[in-house]
Design a protein around this motif. Structure first.
Motif, PDB file in Angstrom:
ATOM      1  N   ALA A 153      -3.786 -51.391  21.473  1.00 59.82           N
ATOM      2  CA  ALA A 153      -2.371 -51.756  21.535  1.00 59.82           C
ATOM      3  C   ALA A 153      -2.058 -52.910  20.588  1.00 59.82           C
ATOM      4  O   ALA A 153      -0.993 -52.930  19.946  1.00 59.82           O
ATOM      5  CB  ALA A 153      -1.999 -52.137  22.965  1.00 59.82           C
ATOM      6  N   MET A 154      -2.980 -53.858  20.474  1.00 60.33           N
ATOM      7  CA  MET A 154      -2.784 -54.954  19.522  1.00 60.33           C
ATOM      8  C   MET A 154      -2.704 -54.431  18.095  1.00 60.33           C
ATOM      9  O   MET A 154      -1.870 -54.864  17.287  1.00 60.33           O
ATOM     10  CB  MET A 154      -3.936 -55.967  19.643  1.00 60.33           C
ATOM     11  CG  MET A 154      -3.910 -56.796  20.913  1.00 60.33           C
ATOM     12  SD  MET A 154      -5.331 -57.923  20.997  1.00 60.33           S
ATOM     13  CE  MET A 154      -4.950 -58.829  22.503  1.00 60.33           C
ATOM     14  N   GLY A 155      -3.579 -53.478  17.790  1.00 56.42           N
ATOM     15  CA  GLY A 155      -3.529 -52.869  16.461  1.00 56.42           C
ATOM     16  C   GLY A 155      -2.235 -52.118  16.232  1.00 56.42           C
ATOM     17  O   GLY A 155      -1.662 -52.158  15.136  1.00 56.42           O
ATOM     18  N   LEU A 156      -1.762 -51.452  17.285  1.00 57.69           N
ATOM     19  CA  LEU A 156      -0.531 -50.674  17.158  1.00 57.69           C
ATOM     20  C   LEU A 156       0.677 -51.567  16.889  1.00 57.69           C
ATOM     21  O   LEU A 156       1.619 -51.158  16.192  1.00 57.69           O
ATOM     22  CB  LEU A 156      -0.319 -49.850  18.436  1.00 57.69           C
ATOM     23  CG  LEU A 156       0.842 -48.844  18.437  1.00 57.69           C
ATOM     24  CD1 LEU A 156       0.716 -47.858  17.282  1.00 57.69           C
ATOM     25  CD2 LEU A 156       0.892 -48.109  19.769  1.00 57.69           C
ATOM     26  N   THR A 157       0.657 -52.785  17.425  1.00 56.06           N
ATOM     27  CA  THR A 157       1.783 -53.691  17.177  1.00 56.06           C
ATOM     28  C   THR A 157       1.883 -54.076  15.703  1.00 56.06           C
ATOM     29  O   THR A 157       2.941 -54.508  15.233  1.00 56.06           O
ATOM     30  CB  THR A 157       1.649 -54.985  18.006  1.00 56.06           C
ATOM     31  OG1 THR A 157       0.439 -55.675  17.630  1.00 56.06           O
ATOM     32  CG2 THR A 157       1.634 -54.679  19.483  1.00 56.06           C
ATOM     33  N   MET A 158       0.794 -53.929  14.977  1.00 54.74           N
ATOM     34  CA  MET A 158       0.767 -54.295  13.562  1.00 54.74           C
ATOM     35  C   MET A 158       1.163 -53.137  12.639  1.00 54.74           C
ATOM     36  O   MET A 158       1.291 -53.323  11.429  1.00 54.74           O
ATOM     37  CB  MET A 158      -0.631 -54.791  13.177  1.00 54.74           C
ATOM     38  CG  MET A 158      -1.123 -55.949  14.028  1.00 54.74           C
ATOM     39  SD  MET A 158      -2.862 -56.364  13.679  1.00 54.74           S
ATOM     40  CE  MET A 158      -3.203 -57.534  14.999  1.00 54.74           C
ATOM     41  N   VAL A 159       1.324 -51.948  13.227  1.00 60.13           N
ATOM     42  CA  VAL A 159       1.672 -50.761  12.431  1.00 60.13           C
ATOM     43  C   VAL A 159       3.179 -50.715  12.216  1.00 60.13           C
ATOM     44  O   VAL A 159       3.960 -51.012  13.119  1.00 60.13           O
ATOM     45  CB  VAL A 159       1.190 -49.476  13.163  1.00 60.13           C
ATOM     46  CG1 VAL A 159       1.647 -48.227  12.413  1.00 60.13           C
ATOM     47  CG2 VAL A 159      -0.322 -49.498  13.304  1.00 60.13           C
ATOM     48  N   ARG A 160       3.579 -50.326  11.024  1.00 58.69           N
ATOM     49  CA  ARG A 160       5.007 -50.267  10.702  1.00 58.69           C
ATOM     50  C   ARG A 160       5.641 -48.992  11.256  1.00 58.69           C
ATOM     51  O   ARG A 160       4.975 -48.008  11.529  1.00 58.69           O
ATOM     52  CB  ARG A 160       5.205 -50.313   9.178  1.00 58.69           C
ATOM     53  CG  ARG A 160       4.766 -51.629   8.543  1.00 58.69           C
ATOM     54  CD  ARG A 160       5.012 -51.606   7.039  1.00 58.69           C
ATOM     55  NE  ARG A 160       4.628 -52.874   6.411  1.00 58.69           N
ATOM     56  CZ  ARG A 160       4.718 -53.100   5.118  1.00 58.69           C
ATOM     57  NH1 ARG A 160       5.157 -52.156   4.292  1.00 58.69           N
ATOM     58  NH2 ARG A 160       4.339 -54.277   4.632  1.00 58.69           N
ATOM     59  N   GLU A 161       6.976 -49.063  11.384  1.00 55.44           N
ATOM     60  CA  GLU A 161       7.724 -47.866  11.753  1.00 55.44           C
ATOM     61  C   GLU A 161       7.683 -46.897  10.561  1.00 55.44           C
ATOM     62  O   GLU A 161       7.529 -47.321   9.427  1.00 55.44           O
ATOM     63  CB  GLU A 161       9.181 -48.240  12.069  1.00 55.44           C
ATOM     64  CG  GLU A 161       9.340 -49.300  13.158  1.00 55.44           C
ATOM     65  CD  GLU A 161       9.000 -48.794  14.548  1.00 55.44           C
ATOM     66  OE1 GLU A 161       8.719 -47.593  14.688  1.00 55.44           O
ATOM     67  OE2 GLU A 161       8.998 -49.599  15.480  1.00 55.44           O
ATOM     68  N   PRO A 162       7.794 -45.589  10.752  1.00 55.44           N
ATOM     69  CA  PRO A 162       8.043 -44.881  12.022  1.00 55.44           C
ATOM     70  C   PRO A 162       6.765 -44.508  12.763  1.00 55.44           C
ATOM     71  O   PRO A 162       6.829 -43.917  13.825  1.00 55.44           O
ATOM     72  CB  PRO A 162       8.776 -43.619  11.562  1.00 55.44           C
ATOM     73  CG  PRO A 162       8.151 -43.310  10.236  1.00 55.44           C
ATOM     74  CD  PRO A 162       7.837 -44.640   9.603  1.00 55.44           C
ATOM     75  N   HIS A 163       5.603 -44.827  12.169  1.00 52.71           N
ATOM     76  CA  HIS A 163       4.337 -44.409  12.780  1.00 52.71           C
ATOM     77  C   HIS A 163       4.160 -45.027  14.168  1.00 52.71           C
ATOM     78  O   HIS A 163       3.697 -44.366  15.102  1.00 52.71           O
ATOM     79  CB  HIS A 163       3.169 -44.815  11.871  1.00 52.71           C
ATOM     80  CG  HIS A 163       3.266 -44.256  10.496  1.00 52.71           C
ATOM     81  ND1 HIS A 163       3.173 -42.910  10.230  1.00 52.71           N
ATOM     82  CD2 HIS A 163       3.473 -44.866   9.297  1.00 52.71           C
ATOM     83  CE1 HIS A 163       3.310 -42.704   8.931  1.00 52.71           C
ATOM     84  NE2 HIS A 163       3.502 -43.881   8.334  1.00 52.71           N
ATOM     85  N   LYS A 164       4.540 -46.288  14.296  1.00 50.69           N
ATOM     86  CA  LYS A 164       4.396 -46.970  15.575  1.00 50.69           C
ATOM     87  C   LYS A 164       5.248 -46.292  16.650  1.00 50.69           C
ATOM     88  O   LYS A 164       4.762 -46.006  17.755  1.00 50.69           O
ATOM     89  CB  LYS A 164       4.805 -48.438  15.433  1.00 50.69           C
ATOM     90  CG  LYS A 164       4.771 -49.215  16.735  1.00 50.69           C
ATOM     91  CD  LYS A 164       5.235 -50.658  16.527  1.00 50.69           C
ATOM     92  CE  LYS A 164       5.315 -51.396  17.848  1.00 50.69           C
ATOM     93  NZ  LYS A 164       5.786 -52.789  17.665  1.00 50.69           N
ATOM     94  N   LYS A 165       6.530 -46.010  16.329  1.00 49.49           N
ATOM     95  CA  LYS A 165       7.433 -45.400  17.301  1.00 49.49           C
ATOM     96  C   LYS A 165       6.949 -44.009  17.705  1.00 49.49           C
ATOM     97  O   LYS A 165       7.003 -43.636  18.889  1.00 49.49           O
ATOM     98  CB  LYS A 165       8.842 -45.306  16.734  1.00 49.49           C
ATOM     99  CG  LYS A 165       9.867 -44.776  17.745  1.00 49.49           C
ATOM    100  CD  LYS A 165      11.253 -44.741  17.149  1.00 49.49           C
ATOM    101  CE  LYS A 165      12.288 -44.346  18.207  1.00 49.49           C
ATOM    102  NZ  LYS A 165      11.993 -43.042  18.830  1.00 49.49           N
ATOM    103  N   ARG A 166       6.453 -43.260  16.722  1.00 46.90           N
ATOM    104  CA  ARG A 166       5.990 -41.905  17.004  1.00 46.90           C
ATOM    105  C   ARG A 166       4.833 -41.921  18.009  1.00 46.90           C
ATOM    106  O   ARG A 166       4.812 -41.142  18.969  1.00 46.90           O
ATOM    107  CB  ARG A 166       5.559 -41.250  15.691  1.00 46.90           C
ATOM    108  CG  ARG A 166       5.301 -39.743  15.802  1.00 46.90           C
ATOM    109  CD  ARG A 166       4.948 -39.165  14.445  1.00 46.90           C
ATOM    110  NE  ARG A 166       6.011 -39.415  13.480  1.00 46.90           N
ATOM    111  CZ  ARG A 166       5.808 -39.778  12.218  1.00 46.90           C
ATOM    112  NH1 ARG A 166       4.581 -39.973  11.767  1.00 46.90           N
ATOM    113  NH2 ARG A 166       6.824 -39.958  11.392  1.00 46.90           N
ATOM    114  N   LEU A 167       3.884 -42.830  17.812  1.00 45.40           N
ATOM    115  CA  LEU A 167       2.731 -42.900  18.703  1.00 45.40           C
ATOM    116  C   LEU A 167       3.120 -43.474  20.069  1.00 45.40           C
ATOM    117  O   LEU A 167       2.625 -43.025  21.103  1.00 45.40           O
ATOM    118  CB  LEU A 167       1.634 -43.762  18.075  1.00 45.40           C
ATOM    119  CG  LEU A 167       0.285 -43.795  18.813  1.00 45.40           C
ATOM    120  CD1 LEU A 167      -0.230 -42.382  19.058  1.00 45.40           C
ATOM    121  CD2 LEU A 167      -0.744 -44.601  18.028  1.00 45.40           C
TER     122      LEU A 167
END
Length: 399
Positions: A153-167
């Motif tokens: 989840a910490m890694g996911l917070t660092m991912v940019r949209e739209p990839h973060k929203k999709r996951l």
């Protein structure tokens, strides 16, 4: 009339029916464990996906990593304080009621006891972190799954949209499906409790209670006093409405008592606390962490059982020795979470450290399941309360 019965009512009906069937029809009772095995298998199948999805959503969906850190240290602080009081009450109870005095060991012979597992503090820490998430899921290592989910989840917070929203959307869908999955599985809970009790009573009978009935009663009394003197005041300090809290946790606690399995109660506890209004990020973080670090009932039992074994051997432990045992248990009780019959493993390790003969453990083995029911129920109750306390501490929950 039947329509008015809640799931908790059905669970207690299953529990009583299991005791009656196991006692009066032991041959039938021995076959009823099939229901408890089915229920536990279904529960185990949903723990990992439910835990992964809710933790990821709870952390990455808010992107407040500082709060994750606060939840962590507040949870650990609460766990250590609660565990310390449990150990103290366990020691005091064993010294007051002295359940080991007068136990006859002459007829006790060796039997099958759990293999002794020794772990250093370094091994305990390393074991917290997963080397293979698939392996952790297969072995039911709840704490390792939680650690993986937190880091993911910490890694996911660092991912940019739209990839973060999709996951996040996909994970949210998984979480919602798993909660519905849990609701379906809960219909099997009364049968699971019935099967567990029928099998246990049919195998044990009632004659085995004689030698250590005093230990069983001491444990139940100590757990009652722990709830009354520690958990109840905590609800007053944090202004938790007792009736609402009881209604929220009665089903998972009754499942824990009937099955003697914290794992079986994890998913229904998560579902119940969310329905109670506790934010998902607290439920998915504090509950699984508490399964390894906040075993109130188990640590209380270990303190009382250690003194019982010494008393049965005619050994009088000094106050200093008992304090040393308490400090040892504060560490070792966290070292084998997820290990079958973990409390007995920890007890044997503690006895070996202090050079106390383990012969009385063979007597404890006979009724361990009866004591395990009570201590597991208190474990779940304590962790549910811890979750509410941490949420209130963060000013994110009002009941």
């Amino acid at each position: 009339m039947l329509k008015k019965l809640t799931l908790t009512h059905w669970i207690f009906i299953g529990l009583v029916a299991g005791v009656l069937v196991g006692y009066f029809f032991p041959t039938v009772g021995r076959e009823m464990d099939v229901f408890s095995k089915i229920f536990l298998n279904l529960i185990k199948s949903l723990v990992a996906p439910l835990l992964l999805s809710t933790l990821i959503i709870g952390i990455a969906g808010h992107a407040d990593l500082k709060q994750v850190g606060r939840m962590g240290w507040k949870s650990i602080l609460y766990f250590e304080i609660a565990t310390s009081f449990a150990l103290i009450i366990g020691l005091i109870s064993a010294n007051i009621f002295r359940p080991g005095d007068g136990v006859d060991l002459s007829g006790v012979t060796g039997g099958n006891k759990p293999a002794l597992i020794k772990q250093t503090w370094k091994e305990i820490v390393v074991h917290t972190f997963p080397e293979n998430i698939a392996k952790s899921i297969a072995e039911g290592q709840v704490l390792q799954i939680a650690v993986f989910a937190i880091i993911f989840a910490m890694g996911l917070t660092m991912v940019r949209e739209p990839h973060k929203k999709r996951l996040l959307d996909w994970t949210e869908s998984i979480a919602e499906v798993m909660f519905k999955f849990t609701k379906v599985v809960m219909y099997v809970a009364p049968l699971g409790v019935f099967g567990a009790m029928a099998y246990a009573v049919s195998i044990m009978g009632v004659q085995i209670f004689g030698p250590i009935l005093k230990l069983v009663l001491t444990l139940y009394a100590a757990l009652f006093f722990y709830i009354l003197l520690i958990l109840f005041p905590i609800t007053r300090i944090f202004k938790i409405k007792l009736v609402k809290f009881y209604n929220a946790v009665k089903t998972p606690v009754s499942i824990a008592f009937g099955t003697a399995s914290s794992e079986a109660a994890l998913a229904p506890a998560m579902q119940s606390l969310e329905a109670y209004g506790v934010p998902r990020k607290f439920v998915s973080f504090v509950l699984p962490t508490g399964m390894s670090f906040n075993l109130d009932g188990t640590t209380l039992y270990l303190a009382a059982a250690s003194v019982f074994v010494a008393q049965a051997n005619g050994i009088q432990l000094s106050i200093g020795q008992q304090i040393t045992i308490m400090l040892t248990l504060m560490l070792t009780s966290k070292g084998v979470a997820g290990v079958a019959r973990a409390s007995l493993v920890i007890l044997l390790g503690t006895l070996e450290i202090f050079g106390i003969p383990d012969k009385p453990v063979y007597i404890i083995l006979a009724v361990d399941v009866i004591m395990d029911m009570a201590r597991t129920a208190v474990n779940v109750l304590g962790n549910c309360l811890a979750t509410v306390v941490v949420a209130k501490w963060e000013n994110e929950f009002e009941d």
